[in-house]
Structures are given as C-alpha cells and as structure tokens.
Design a protein around this motif. Sequence first.
Motif, PDB file in Angstrom:
ATOM      1  N   GLY A 275       0.816  -1.210   0.000  1.00 45.05           N
ATOM      2  CA  GLY A 275       0.000   0.000   0.000  1.00 45.05           C
ATOM      3  C   GLY A 275       0.847   1.257   0.000  1.00 45.05           C
ATOM      4  O   GLY A 275       0.557   2.231  -0.710  1.00 45.05           O
ATOM      5  N   ILE A 276       1.926   1.259   0.801  1.00 43.74           N
ATOM      6  CA  ILE A 276       2.818   2.419   0.829  1.00 43.74           C
ATOM      7  C   ILE A 276       3.441   2.639  -0.547  1.00 43.74           C
ATOM      8  O   ILE A 276       3.520   3.776  -1.038  1.00 43.74           O
ATOM      9  N   GLY A 277       3.882   1.561  -1.183  1.00 44.41           N
ATOM     10  CA  GLY A 277       4.503   1.685  -2.496  1.00 44.41           C
ATOM     11  C   GLY A 277       3.555   2.221  -3.554  1.00 44.41           C
ATOM     12  O   GLY A 277       3.926   3.089  -4.355  1.00 44.41           O
ATOM     13  N   ILE A 278       2.322   1.725  -3.553  1.00 45.15           N
ATOM     14  CA  ILE A 278       1.336   2.177  -4.547  1.00 45.15           C
ATOM     15  C   ILE A 278       0.977   3.648  -4.325  1.00 45.15           C
ATOM     16  O   ILE A 278       0.959   4.461  -5.270  1.00 45.15           O
ATOM     17  N   ILE A 279       0.685   4.018  -3.084  1.00 50.22           N
ATOM     18  CA  ILE A 279       0.293   5.403  -2.793  1.00 50.22           C
ATOM     19  C   ILE A 279       1.433   6.367  -3.110  1.00 50.22           C
ATOM     20  O   ILE A 279       1.219   7.445  -3.686  1.00 50.22           O
ATOM     21  N   THR A 280       2.659   5.979  -2.748  1.00 46.21           N
ATOM     22  CA  THR A 280       3.823   6.818  -3.059  1.00 46.21           C
ATOM     23  C   THR A 280       3.955   7.035  -4.560  1.00 46.21           C
ATOM     24  O   THR A 280       4.175   8.161  -5.020  1.00 46.21           O
ATOM     25  N   SER A 281       3.812   5.966  -5.327  1.00 41.49           N
ATOM     26  CA  SER A 281       3.950   6.060  -6.785  1.00 41.49           C
ATOM     27  C   SER A 281       2.875   6.955  -7.395  1.00 41.49           C
ATOM     28  O   SER A 281       3.156   7.783  -8.263  1.00 41.49           O
ATOM     29  N   VAL A 282       1.638   6.785  -6.941  1.00 38.67           N
ATOM     30  CA  VAL A 282       0.530   7.578  -7.480  1.00 38.67           C
ATOM     31  C   VAL A 282       0.741   9.068  -7.192  1.00 38.67           C
ATOM     32  O   VAL A 282       0.563   9.922  -8.069  1.00 38.67           O
ATOM     33  N   ILE A 283       1.148   9.396  -5.966  1.00 42.57           N
ATOM     34  CA  ILE A 283       1.379  10.804  -5.613  1.00 42.57           C
ATOM     35  C   ILE A 283       2.538  11.372  -6.423  1.00 42.57           C
ATOM     36  O   ILE A 283       2.465  12.499  -6.938  1.00 42.57           O
ATOM     37  N   ARG A 284       3.615  10.605  -6.554  1.00 38.68           N
ATOM     38  CA  ARG A 284       4.774  11.101  -7.297  1.00 38.68           C
ATOM     39  C   ARG A 284       4.462  11.319  -8.775  1.00 38.68           C
ATOM     40  O   ARG A 284       4.914  12.291  -9.372  1.00 38.68           O
ATOM     41  N   LEU A 285       3.697  10.419  -9.360  1.00 38.96           N
ATOM     42  CA  LEU A 285       3.448  10.501 -10.801  1.00 38.96           C
ATOM     43  C   LEU A 285       2.346  11.488 -11.171  1.00 38.96           C
ATOM     44  O   LEU A 285       2.431  12.150 -12.212  1.00 38.96           O
ATOM     45  N   TRP A 286       1.322  11.586 -10.317  1.00 40.94           N
ATOM     46  CA  TRP A 286       0.164  12.394 -10.710  1.00 40.94           C
ATOM     47  C   TRP A 286      -0.294  13.394  -9.647  1.00 40.94           C
ATOM     48  O   TRP A 286      -1.236  14.147  -9.883  1.00 40.94           O
ATOM     49  N   GLY A 287       0.333  13.416  -8.489  1.00 43.13           N
ATOM     50  CA  GLY A 287      -0.074  14.324  -7.425  1.00 43.13           C
ATOM     51  C   GLY A 287       0.571  15.693  -7.547  1.00 43.13           C
ATOM     52  O   GLY A 287       1.484  15.915  -8.344  1.00 43.13           O
ATOM     53  N   ILE A 288       0.126  16.614  -6.698  1.00 45.35           N
ATOM     54  CA  ILE A 288       0.662  17.963  -6.705  1.00 45.35           C
ATOM     55  C   ILE A 288       2.036  18.020  -6.046  1.00 45.35           C
ATOM     56  O   ILE A 288       2.853  18.888  -6.339  1.00 45.35           O
TER      57      ILE A 288
END
Length: 322
Positions: A275-288
Amino acid sequence: MDNKLIISASPHIYSGDTIEKRMYGVIFALIPALIVSFIYFGLGALIITLASVGSCVLFEFIIQKYLLKKKTTIKDGSAIITGLLLAFNLPSNLPIWIVMIGALIAIGVGKMTFGGLGKNIFNPALVGRVFLLISFPAQMTTWPKPGFFPLEYLDAVTGPTILNMVSNRFGNISSYNDLLLGNIGGSMGEVSAIALLLGFIYMLWKKIIRWHIPVVVISTVFLFTGIMHIVDPSHYSSPLIHILSGGLLLGSIFMATDYATSPMTTKGMVIYAFGIGIITSVIRLWGIYPEGISFAILIMNAVTPLLNTYLQPNRFGKEVSR
C-alpha cells in the motif's frame, strides 16, 4: 519449604534485548546518513539536527514530568530517534523556530497524545514533518545546494530537488553516482542512498527490523514506475530515479518499519508495504507534491490496526474452520 515454585508469565527465555538497545541500534544505523548530511550541508545540517533532537527530548521531558506527571523516559532513545528522523526530513536552511514547532507536534501530538512510546498509531516524525509541510510550504520546499561542509545556514544557495525536476518534466538531471553518494538537493537525511542502505544492512544484521517492509515498498515503487516508464519514457522518469532520490529509502527503511505503527504479522507487513509503495507512486506521478512517501506511510499507519485485527495468527488450541 526452602524450595519455592515460582510461576511467572511467558516468555521464560531471557534474550537480553531491551527497548533501549533497539532504539540506540537504530540511532547507530542513522550515523552514516547523518555524516553525509554534515559533509554536504555543513553548518545548516548541524544546527537543524541539534535543534530537532534537543527540542524533541525537551518537549517529551516537559510533557511527561509536568503535564502527565509520570516518570520520564527520555533515556530510552525514542525521543532522540524522533528528533533525528524529523531533522532528516527537513531542509538544512529551515529556521530554528520552525524546527521547534515540528518537534512539538511530533512529540506532543504524534506521540504523547496517544500515551507515549508504543501506543502512538502514527509515526511521530512524519506527523511533525507533514504538519510543517502544510503549514510552511515555502520554507519546507526551499532546498540548499550541496557543497563540502558549507558554512552558510539561512542564506544558503538553493535549488530544485531531483523529484522537482522529474515532476516538472526536466528529465533525469543527476548522475547515479550523485544519487548514491548524496551530492544532490533535498532533505538533509535522504540524499545519500549508500548511507541509508548501510544503515539498512546494519539493522538487518542486528535483527532490529525485518526485510519485508523495505523490500516490498521499494519493489512496488520500482515495478509501478517502471511500467509507466516503459509505456511513456519521455513523460515518466526511470524507476531507478524514483528509488534513489527523494525520501523513499529513508521512509521505507527507518519510518515505515516503526514497531508501534507497522503490522505485527508477515502477511500484514507485505500488504502494508505494498500500500505504501502504490500510494507513493501515485502521488509522485500524478499528485501535486513531487514526493509522496510521508503521506503514504501515514495513510497506511491508519490501516495497521485493521491489518493486525484480521491477520492475527490463530491462538494455540483454537479450532480452525475448514
């Protein structure tokens, strides 16, 4: 009548392990990264570290002695670790008064509000870091450029981090040697991959932590960002850049593995780390925000009680339904 039968609760084998021994083992594992931060950020890193550690120890002492009116536990090393990890998550030119606010939030809200060591549900250092990031975004995202023990503190020359460059599509700017050694901008304790990996190896050797959480977090980020890089290499950076830059190694090795805030079972650890890996990746790729590991760990900290409840092993003698 001289031979008395003494009955005590398990376990009955004394391992010689203590909370203090574990805590000071983690502190020792942080020394390589601390030395690198002093080399590249100089006086600023020294001031931030002393201010953060000193404030965390002081606030824990004051809260326990005068507010909670209980025995102080500052000798166990946990406040020192919180101070070090908070400092590692800060730029080396941050004003001392902001560092002290972060320490107060980390200890007072992130730790002591829940009852102290072992009772907190969120990693205290990350609570302090995220509070400062939301409250003082300009100061928390102004990064001094590395040098050889620079003497500048508040007036240090600043520049973007690698993740800032990547998120703004500037490409892979730094060499891998710089990423490994720490000659890049960023929070003072996250810049050297080699120093952090040395700490990881030491903690595995001393059996302070298990390998599951760091390895699963890093592997998940590598696979997720690697797939996106293969799909569109001109838009998404190499997965090695994501692994070696930012706070991924620092977070996955030293903060996601916190005993009180991570799952107790192996299966729980794997789900938690994924879960940490997925959330980190999503924020890095598409987050502010170009970095996402802090938010990811705190979110999964909140899931830990659920994982502990539903993935706990069966009690000895309990009938298992088939």
